[in-house]
Design a protein around this motif. Structure first.
Motif, short mmCIF file in Angstrom:
data_model
loop_
_atom_site.label_atom_id
_atom_site.label_comp_id
_atom_site.label_asym_id
_atom_site.label_seq_id
_atom_site.Cartn_x
_atom_site.Cartn_y
_atom_site.Cartn_z
N GLU A 60 -0.91 0.00 -1.52
CA GLU A 60 0.32 0.78 -1.52
C GLU A 60 0.74 1.15 -2.95
OE1 GLU A 60 2.75 1.33 1.19
OE2 GLU A 60 1.07 0.96 2.54
N THR A 61 0.29 0.32 -3.90
CA THR A 61 0.68 0.57 -5.29
C THR A 61 -0.14 1.74 -5.84
OG1 THR A 61 1.02 -1.79 -5.49
CG2 THR A 61 1.03 -0.53 -7.53
N SER B 135 10.39 0.38 5.14
CA SER B 135 11.69 0.37 4.47
C SER B 135 11.50 0.22 2.97
CB SER B 135 12.55 -0.78 5.00
OG SER B 135 13.50 -1.17 4.04
N ARG B 136 11.95 1.22 2.25
CA ARG B 136 11.83 1.18 0.79
C ARG B 136 12.62 0.01 0.22
NH1 ARG B 136 11.58 6.72 -2.43
NH2 ARG B 136 10.42 7.11 -0.53
N GLU B 137 13.77 -0.25 0.86
CA GLU B 137 14.62 -1.34 0.42
C GLU B 137 13.91 -2.69 0.54
OE1 GLU B 137 19.03 -2.28 1.59
OE2 GLU B 137 18.39 -0.35 2.42
N ARG B 139 10.70 -3.16 0.72
CA ARG B 139 9.59 -3.17 -0.24
C ARG B 139 10.10 -3.67 -1.60
NH1 ARG B 139 4.46 -1.05 -2.01
NH2 ARG B 139 4.34 -2.36 -3.84
N ALA B 140 11.30 -3.22 -1.97
CA ALA B 140 11.89 -3.64 -3.24
C ALA B 140 12.23 -5.13 -3.20
CB ALA B 140 13.13 -2.81 -3.55
#
Lengths: 89, 202
Positions: A60-61, B135-137, B139-140
């Motif tokens: 994913e990176t 979810s980007r959140e 992932r963070a």
């Protein structure tokens, strides 16, 4: 030795279970506990999901081009410092 | 990613003879892994430098390589040691003990005194890695939790769960016993899992 691990024991032994590092006795106790304990089953399911998600992170990176530049820099440095085993003078 | 790397038996004599193509293949094969390992131990800022330093050390030590492990393991152990000494240098207070750090995997408050759950795991609104990573959140949250791990835990997690090496190899690379290696790995996984737990309850 106690027969049945507690929920806390399960959470501590979880990776050893997945890595096949428990003794047969511990493994049996671990599985018996999971059969009877909904929360520990859920905990194990989440651990497996966490691991599967971690497996996915490298792809994913996004790759940038700095890695290529770095490789070139390393190869350049190695060219300038030949190994001691090298023949010739 | 290109050609498969030749066997150690084939590669080592070529390296010792100063075969540049062999070095290029070797660096291409392991540099990425070395960067991930260095980043896990010393962080982004020094990872490139550490990897470069490690390659130079590999070059210097190669004539003395005794082949008690594979070339790959040996190279990554040099990288791990280079990264650890850099970490000690950059943060003078960090001892190896601090790198290993000893705390239970989960907050003790999650259990009653008899070892049963006091705060059971919350249900997750996700069944697959795809669900979680959508979810980007979240992932963070995962990235942040990895970032917050002690260096040796992060190294074990990176090599096992993100780079897919086996545990015996990882323990040789990090120079820890197999049981300590598994403890490092498990603590790291537990913290990531706990961070996701927390997020799911928001």
């Amino acid at each position: 030795m106690k027969i049945m691990p507690s929920c806390r024991d399960i959470t501590e032994q979880a990776s050893d279970y997945l890595e096949h590092a428990l003794s047969p006795w511990q493994r049996t106790g671990f599985r018996l506990h999971l059969l009877m304990c909904l929360y520990c089953r859920r905990h194990m399911k989440h651990l497996r999901l966490t691991i599967a998600t971690l497996h996915r992170l490298p792809e994913e990176t996004a790759q940038d081009d700095s890695e290529e530049k770095q490789l070139e820099a390393v190869l350049q440095a190695l060219r300038e410092a030949p190994p001691q085993g090298q023949t010739g003078d | 990613m290109s050609r498969p790397l030749p066997s150690d038996d084939e590669l080592i004599p070529r390296l010792l003879a100063g075969d540049e193509a062999a070095y290029a293949q070797l660096v291409h094969a392991y540099h990425g892994l070395m960067i991930h390992l260095a980043r896990a131990i010393v962080g982004d800022a020094f990872a490139d430098e550490v990897a470069q330093e490690a390659w130079m050390a590999v070059l210097r030590a190669l004539p003395r390589f005794e082949r008690r492990s594979s070339l790959k393991t040996w190279i990554l152990r040099i990288a791990s040691n280079t990264a650890k000494s850099r970490l000690r240098h950059e943060s003078r207070s960090v001892s190896l003990d601090a790198m290993l750090e000893d705390r239970p995997s989960l907050d003790p408050g999650r259990f009653r005194s008899d070892g049963h759950w006091a705060v059971p795991p919350p249900a997750w609104h996700a069944d697959t890695p795809d669900d979680l990573l959508a979810s980007r959140e979240l992932r963070a949250v995962v990235d942040g939790a990895i970032e917050a791990l002690p260096p040796m835990q992060r190294a074990a997690l990176t090599l096992r769960d993100m780079q897919n090496l086996d545990m015996p190899t990882i323990c040789k690379i990090l120079e820890v016993s197999e049981s300590n290696g598994r403890v490092l790995l498990h603590r790291a996984r537990s913290r990531i899992q706990a961070a996701i737990d927390e997020y799911q309850q928001r």
